[in-house]
Structure formats: structure tokens, C-alpha cells
Design a protein around this motif. Sequence first.
Motif: not given
Length: 837
Positions: A731-760
Motif C-alpha cells: 500500500l505504501h512504498s518509497g525511497s530516498l538516496w542522496g550523495t554529497y561531494t565536498i567541494q573545497s578544503g582538504p577533503l575536497r573530492n571525498f563524498g558520501a551517500g546514504v539512502g533507504f528503500y521501504a515497503a509496507a
Amino acid sequence: MSRRGWSCRSGYGWWPWTAPAAMALALTIGQSAAAAQPAASGQGERAPVTFDIAAQPLTSALHAFAETTGLQVSYPAELAAGVSSPGVAGRYEPEAALRALLAGTGLTYRFTDAHTVTLVEGQSGSMMTPAPATPREGLAVPEPPRGGAGSPRFKAIKVPEIVVRESKEVGYKTDEEVSSPTRLPGPVRDLPQSVEVITRKLMDDQKAVRIQDVIRNVSGTFISSTGGGRQEFINIRGITSFADLNIFKNGFRDDSGFANRVFRETANLQRIEVLKGPASFLYGRAAPGGIMNLITKKPLEEPYYSADLIFGSYNLYRPSIDVSGPLNASKSLLYRFNGLYESGGSFRDGVKHDRVFAAPSFSWTLGSRTRLLFDMEYLYDDRVIDRGLPAIGRGVAPVPISTFLGDPNRRTEFHQGKAFLVLLHELSNNWTWRTGFRTAIASEAYDSIEQTGNATATGNIGLVRFEQPTTAQSHYLQNEVVGVFSTGWLGHRLLAGVEIGRERLDQTIVRTGFGTTNVFNPTRVFTPTTAAANIFDGYGVANFIAPYLVDQVALLDNLKLFLGGRFDIFKQEDVQGGVSTASVSENFFSPMLGVNYQPVKPVSLYANFSRSFAPQLGAITQDNQVIRPATGTQYEAGVKTELFDGRLFTNLAVFQITQRNLATFDPTDPTFRFSLPTGERRSQGVELDVAGRVMPGLDVIATYAYIDAENRSDDSVLGIASGNTLANAPLHSGSLWGTYTIQSGPLRNFGAGVGFYAAAKRLGDLQNTYEMPGYVRLDAALYYRKLEVFKRTNLTAALNFRNLLDHEYFEGSRENRREVYPGVPFTVLGSIRLEFY
């Protein structure tokens, strides 16, 4: 100039070369937008240059631009701090490339002398696409004269240039024109149907080695069953169907029953276009929930080489390559090759597989008005057939999800070859002819001992061995003409075509009883208890011819009407033991009516009505009667928006689908050879899809679906009651996924992603005798992307974590076999890619 109507381009998103072609044509559109940008101080035109600048911080992008062009670029450091550029790839005049680099940054430029550019604050044409370099001789695009007073002006139909390295993507949103809904390319916002696009970037970010790994990013869409652990059963809008009714490749049917009996490969896919609702008005037999059109990668005009390695849990090892470039100095002959080897185990005890895939592709410019493209694919797949876990009582058998009831020493070997040949020729400035041919041949040596029937309360279940040598083939020919014209004050884009097809499946089925096993204590010694019995030896053949027509009518600048229809003449015959056991001929007309209205440019309101039909190949009752085609009808309405200067796309849709006469396995037949028709099913609901780039470095894709899917008729033989919920339809289902890549500074070029999938929770069968619990699966990823790690070499390394919390869940079931397929437990995938150019 009137903006009513469309420019009619020949870069069909489903034609095999379209990924780059549509981008090239989009660049043509950008030329007019570029004209609105600040003038270049009368510096004059500069010679085109080949650019290959990826999305990255603006400062490094400008540095690469300066090295490529020899121009000096000056700006205050604080002006570019923390700002990202979308990049540019292809052959452009330097100023056009610079405008692309500055798109969406809030900056513009001026020339201080012939060789120096200074950046200043100001609108640069957010998300503007640059104009291409002057095309090769003979490929200019003049505009035809008006058809009459007040009639719209259309751009001429031209054979597309192939000049870009990648499709135009803004994060997880594509700016490419898609053509799956109407076979006439257009922006997603202008189409009167729900269309979602899975980009190559999303496939790479989520390390999708199978379609099921990524397709759940589309609302109300997932792989509900894995057909013995070897092929996709797809659920769209609450309706499950075989993949031969759902999956197309470059506009051709990508058969499951006839020539594709194993998981599709993702290595050579550029994107996946998902069209919701019936698509028979263009594609013939189809499930009413919707279709997927797999768009493959195309040859590139500039050299490109990539080596990729994915490795991880359960001994997965998957090296692959992607190479492309010109084969001659004039670049009239281009090539691309995608290839891989894959070997892996599984969390299922003893289940293993090996796979080899090769996909060469060639593009040949025969003249200023003619293009030829030849695609090939070869797939070898060797794996253990896995029927999942049985249901016991009202739920799934309470055993570890690793429990495998079959014989892991018996494997099924599959070989498949496909070839695509497409010729595109400009008949005139306004009309183009296309001829496309696809052929596929496959062989399968199926050998499996697997569970059969229903498990008892104590866990006992039957075992049977199936030997099924199979040869399948299918052949399709499409001929089309497309053009633009006017009738009075109405503008038209017209597609008229005819498709001819022939399909054949030769199969022998030998069944041997192997007694019983117990779910709680599976046997590992397999002894036959009955003699081998040949239960089928014959073939099925189907032939069809189908003319179709689509007309897109511009009523006003912001109001467009879509009319489509296809008339299928279909004949099917089943032969067993040299005797025709069933034969049927069917004629079916599939209409579509849609309307799209844009009150303001970023907002589209749309509605449509469409019907589907699906001859049910091989669906025969025990008295050898062929089951009539299943039919479907849909009503849909929705609203699409483009936010953040077009970087974020949303689609909200409401729909109702009615399906009738769908065949399902006869529960009184232990051989699974015969079927029975079901009555009426109805699915209705609301869907929301969001995809794009919220800010530099932050890409998101999110979905939600509320789907009420139920049976609407009683059937005492099948044990189905009116009001039963359809199998695999949460009856209900959904998902979310996002990634972010650091744009400047000493960690520039590093990134991470997180998300979920869900279903009733979901019901497992049509009888609603058992259910699968709801679930939430959490995924994550870590990335490192470094441009120019060596000269002209890019590096991408990643760790992907699936089911991070190790939650036990079930992906789906076979609605008529009480088979349930458990989802993967906690899994880690590592990957590294080197790109050379």
C-alpha cells in the motif's frame, strides 16, 4: 518567431545512437539561448576546440579551460570560492564552452583584450547548454518556410551528430530528450505521461550490476520476483508481469520468454527510461503498469578508455572495460566496446554464478544525410537455479534466509546473441526515414533440482528435477517516417511506421521426481523416486504485423495534444509432437490520448487515456485452449515541475488501471505447463518522484507511492475472491538516496551517500494466504573522485554498503507458486575505476 510546436529532430532516444545524438541536438538549442548572453566584446569567432572538463570546483575547471584554449582567465579568488562548475565535454567554440562552465554559478564574463577573459558577477544563463561547434559539412540545419499565415516554424529533421562523451545529466536528473513515450524526442516536462529516467550516474553511484539494484528508485516500481534467481519479474503500479511485457532496449522488445531468459546486463546501459501506464499504442503487447526502455551507450567521437573493477561480499569479482573512439581520421567511423567478466557466490547456500558479456558497437556516417549504426551483444551466464524459500501457513518459512533447498551442483547454462542494425536517412529538410532491425538467438541448458508444490506445516515439500533444453529466437523489423508540417494554425510532429516480428521458442521439458525434503533440515543427498517423464516436446511460434501513428499537435504555444494508435495483427501457434495443439489469431487496436498544458514554463499539467493488450504466448488450458489476450485501461493525470533553475525535477501523478483476463498457472497442474485466465484487477494510487541537484555537490532522488491494488472478481477454481489484494503490491512504498561531494578544503573530492528503500507489508499470492512483512533497508556509500590523478587519467574509488543494518526482509514472491525471495543481507562492494582520454 512563434514558439508553438516543436523542433523535429531525428535524435530518437530509442534509436541506438541517441544518447550522444540527443545531447548534440540539445546543444543546438543552447545556441539560441547563448545568443542572449553578454556579447564577447566583439572579439570574433574562435575555432572550435575539443573540451573534456568534468563537473568540479570552478577554479580547477577554469584552469583546465585556460590550458585547453590558451586564453587567460582572471577573477578575484573570493568570487569562485566554494563554487562548482557543471563542466563541458565535446567540440565547441571557446566562448560557448566558457558559458557552459559558468552555467548556474551566477557569474558571467567579458573580454579585456583578445586573449584575456575576466569573470564578473551576473547571470550567465543558469543551466544553459552551450552551442556546438559548426557541424561537419552537409549537416547544417536550415529552417523550412512557414506553412501558412500564423503557422509555427519548425527546425528541419536532420541526422544527429555524435559528438559528446556523456549524456547531459544534472546529478540524477537528465537534460536529455527522451522518446520512450512517443518515439518523438522531447523534454520530460513536455510529455503527457509519467516518465522517470535512471541516469548512468545513479547506476554508478549505487553500483548497480543488475536492473533490480537501481529500478527501485522509480516510484511504485521494483523487481517483485527473480524467476528462479535468473530473470526479472517486474512490478509497476501494483501489477506484476513477465519481463517480455515490460522491458525494451533501444525501442525494440527485449524478450524474456523468447530470447532473454536471464538477468539483463547493465554494463553498456547509458540510462533507463521508465514509462508508466499502457504503452501498446507504440510497442504492441505490453503490461498495463508500464515499460522500461534500456538505452545503451553509443560510440564516441573522441578517444575514451575506462577500466573498472567491482569486488565484494560473497566472492563477487567483476572487472569490466569501456573503450571508444574514431576508427579513421575523418571520424566518420566510430566504435565502442563494453565487456566484462563476473563471478560470484551468494548468501544462499551453494548458489553461485559466472557471466561473460561483450557489446561492440559501430557508427558509420555514410554521407551528409545518412547514418548507419550496428550494435551487437553476447552474454554467457552459468548459474544455480534458486526458487527461494517456501511459504508455510500465513508467512515465510521460519528458517535462515541462507537456506537453499535445491542441488547446488546442478547449473543452468545460457548463451545469447543479439544484433541491432539501424539506418537513418534524411528524405528532405522536414522528413526523415528510419529502418531498424533486431535479431536475437538464445540457447539454455536448464538443469535443476528444486522444490515444487506447497510445504506442509511440518516443513515437508516435494523435490523435482527439470531438464529443459531450450532454443529461442526473435526478429523484429521497424520502418518509420517522421516529419514536421502545419495545417493552418496547427503545428504537427508526425510519426508513422510499421513493425513486423516473428518469434519462436523450441523446448523440451523432462520431469523427474526426487521425493521430498524438509525446509527445517534440507537433504543434501538427491535420489530419484520416479522415472524421467517427457512432459513437453515442441515449439511455439508467433508472427505479427502492426502499423502505428503518433501525432503531436500544437494547439497553442503552451498547449499540446498527443494522439497515438497501433493496430496489431497477431497469430500464435503451439505445436507438440509435430501436431498443432493450439492456434489463435488476434487483431487489437491500442489507442492513446494525452494533453500537456504549461501555465508557466517550469510547470506542466498533463492527463492521458491509454489501453494495452498482451497475447499470452504459451498460456494454454489443460484442454488445449489458448487464453485470449490480457487487456488494460488507464486514466492518469499529474503535474510536473522544474525547480532550482531546472536542476530539480518533480512529478506527481494519480492513476487508475484496470486489467482483465491475465493468465496464471493452473493450481491443479503439477507440471506448471498449463494456465487459467483470471478476471478483473484494478490498481489505483498516487506517485511522487523527485530527482536532481539541490546545490553544488548534492544530488538526490526520492520517491513515494500509495497504491491500492486489488482483485475485482471471484474465481472458485483459482481460489481468488473479489477484494483480495494483488500479490507484491504494498500500500505504501518509497525511497530516498542522496550523495554529497565536498567541494573545497582538504577533503575536497571525498563524498558520501546514504539512502533507504521501504515497503509496507505485501500479500504473497492472489489467494492472500500468506504475507511478507514490511521492511526498511538502509544503504550507504563512500567515494573518492580525483581528476587528473595522472596525466589525462581520472580515478574513482568507492565503498558501497547495502542493507547497512543487516535487516532481514523479502524482496517479493511468485504469486502462484508460494515462493518467496529473500533480500540480500549486509553486503560490502568495493570498486575502483580509471578513465583515460
